[in-house]
Design an enzyme around this catalytic site. Structure first.
Site, PDB file in Angstrom:
ATOM      1  N   GLN A 129      64.257 106.139 -10.533  1.00 14.74           N
ATOM      2  CA  GLN A 129      65.565 106.202 -11.186  1.00 14.74           C
ATOM      3  C   GLN A 129      66.512 107.117 -10.422  1.00 14.74           C
ATOM      4  OE1 GLN A 129      66.050 104.227 -13.786  1.00 14.74           O
ATOM      5  NE2 GLN A 129      68.203 104.764 -14.047  1.00 14.74           N
ATOM      6  N   ILE A 130      66.013 108.230  -9.948  1.00 17.70           N
ATOM      7  CA  ILE A 130      66.854 109.173  -9.210  1.00 17.70           C
ATOM      8  C   ILE A 130      67.314 108.576  -7.889  1.00 17.70           C
ATOM      9  CG2 ILE A 130      66.810 111.384  -7.970  1.00 17.70           C
ATOM     10  CD1 ILE A 130      65.057 112.452 -10.292  1.00 17.70           C
ATOM     11  N   GLY A 178      68.972 102.262  -6.511  1.00 16.61           N
ATOM     12  CA  GLY A 178      68.595 101.022  -5.845  1.00 16.61           C
ATOM     13  C   GLY A 178      67.641 101.251  -4.681  1.00 16.61           C
ATOM     14  N   GLU A 219      38.435 104.997 -14.786  1.00 20.00           N
ATOM     15  CA  GLU A 219      37.702 106.174 -15.285  1.00 20.00           C
ATOM     16  C   GLU A 219      38.015 106.420 -16.763  1.00 20.00           C
ATOM     17  OE1 GLU A 219      34.868 109.270 -14.283  1.00 20.00           O
ATOM     18  OE2 GLU A 219      35.612 107.567 -13.133  1.00 20.00           O
ATOM     19  N   SER A 225      43.794 105.420 -20.968  1.00 13.79           N
ATOM     20  CA  SER A 225      44.414 106.474 -21.785  1.00 13.79           C
ATOM     21  C   SER A 225      44.015 106.339 -23.242  1.00 13.79           C
ATOM     22  CB  SER A 225      45.943 106.419 -21.653  1.00 13.79           C
ATOM     23  OG  SER A 225      46.354 106.879 -20.388  1.00 13.79           O
TER      24      SER A 225
END
Length: 411
Positions: free
Chosen positions: A364-365, A368, A391, A394
């Site tokens: 985002q920073i 494009g 592993e 979540s």
């Protein structure tokens, strides 16, 4: 009373800086190429072998670091370089740990050197546990191992999936069912030596991320291995199965306790995966920080805008918090502290979710540019997705934590 410190020793700093140098000079320049090729980066593995990183000795030294920080520090630096290549370098360690944890001294001395090969002829090994219908649900494993007493051989049949180095490995370590009635307690591990008839590579997976790491199915069709390839030996297996059968007679809470114990089998190893995630997150954060300081819009660097600066502040805070959780769990595992609150799963959960979030924020920073393969954050974001899956997903981490905290059979 000993002084409390979180400062790394001079020796630890030296190892960290050495690994960082290898990651910066060898791994990172090769990352984009091998990601595009989706092939095992043999030349990079060989370079790691030449300098001593791709070897059991190196990982043993880090494992026996009395602070517990050797392994997470190594994982963070290598995966800072590139997750796919780093996994190709450390993937053999999964099989090696399986032999170290369960094998006899003779098996360790015989098979682990063959897993790595030598500088001029590097080899890789594969640990084969997951199956098409048995990922998180290890009790649903179907690969069978039947003992042929007349020949003192084990016959393995089944299909493994998601095997790192599966099919291209010399040595495969295969987990199979020897007593279906005992669920996960009826499993055993076997060495399948190089060129054993009946073992073949199935589908090679074309993955979203970590594409430089080979992942494939392993098909076992009446694979015969000598009795000496049962890790730990048959006497030890028979004793373990006998104990499991006695315990299985207990019902109710006792049975649930055993199930919870099986679910938490990998608790002590999960901080290492958390450290991998920290490495990838840190790499993306550093790319975003540098970009924000040099990219100008409306006459000033974009980091001058609170919307960008605050994101970077959050990213760094989350990375540091993730590292501290990983270090705590690693220290607890090394010093024999009990994971009373599932601290191992906590570290893996938080670090893996942080990697996904931070790499997305980095894109985002960069705007494009971050969405193109001209900048590495796009690859890092794809790589980060794996940490919340392998592993133990979540969701499984949250289940382990919730069961540990509550003492209840949460489903």
């Amino acid at each position: 009373m000993a002084e409390f410190t979180m400062e790394l020793s001079d020796e630890q700093k030296e190892v960290r800086d050495w690994l960082h140098g290898f990651a910066a000079d060898v791994i990172r320049p090769a990352a984009a190429e091998w990601d595009e090729r989706e092939e095992t980066p043999w030349p990079v593995i060989q370079e790691a072998a030449k300098v001593g990183i791709y070897s059991l000795d190196f990982y043993a030294q880090q494992f026996f670091d009395p602070t517990g920080l050797g392994i997470p520090m190594a994982m963070e630096e290598l995966f800072w370089g590139d997750a796919g290549i780093a996994l190709s370098i450390v993937g053999t360690g999964l099989a090696a740990v399986g032999v170290l944890a369960n094998g006899t001294e003779e098996q360790i001395g015989t098979w682990i050197p063959q897993m790595y090969g030598d500088v001029n002829d590097v080899k890789v090994a594969a640990f084969c546990s997951s199956e098409p219908d048995a990922g998180s649900d290890v009790a649903s494993m179907r690969t069978r191992a039947v003992y042929d007493e007349a020949k003192d051989e084990w016959v393995l049949s089944g299909t493994k999936t998601w095997a790192t180095n599966g099919g291209i490995a010399g040595v495969h370590v295969v987990v199979a069912v020897v007593d279906p009635e005992l669920g996960s307690k009826g499993h055993a591990s076997f060495i399948v030596p190089p060129n054993t008839p009946g073992l073949s590579q199935g589908q090679k997976f074309k993955k979203h991320g970590i594409r430089a790491s080979h992942t494939a199915e392993v098909v076992l069709e009446d694979v015969r291995v000598p009795g000496s390839c049962l890790l730990g030996g048959k006497d030890k297996l028979d004793e373990r199965l006998a104990r499991a059968r006695e315990r299985a007679k207990s019902a109710g809470k006792d049975g649930e306790r055993l199930k919870n114990a099986a679910m938490a089998t990998f608790e002590a190893s999960r901080p290492a995966v958390g450290a991998m995630a920290v490495g990838t997150a840190r790499a993306a954060y550093e790319e975003a920080l540098e970009y924000a300081k040099t990219r100008t819009q409306f006459g000033r660097p974009i980091i001058d805008n609170q919307g960008v600066a605050f994101q970077l502040a959050d990213m760094r805070t989350q990375i540091d918090a993730a590292r501290l959780l990983v270090w705590r769990a690693s220290w607890m595992a090394t010093t024999g502290k009990k994971f009373e609150s599932a601290e191992g799963s906590m570290s893996k959960l938080f670090a893996s979710e942080t990697a996904k979030k931070v790499t997305a924020q980095a894109i985002q920073i960069l705007g494009g540019n971050g969405f193109t393969r001209e900048y590495p954050v796009e690859r890092m974001h794809r790589d980060a997705a794996i940490y919340t899956i392998f592993e133990g997903t979540s969701e499984i981490q949250r289940l382990v934590i919730a069961r540990t905290l509550s003492g209840l059979p949460i489903r």
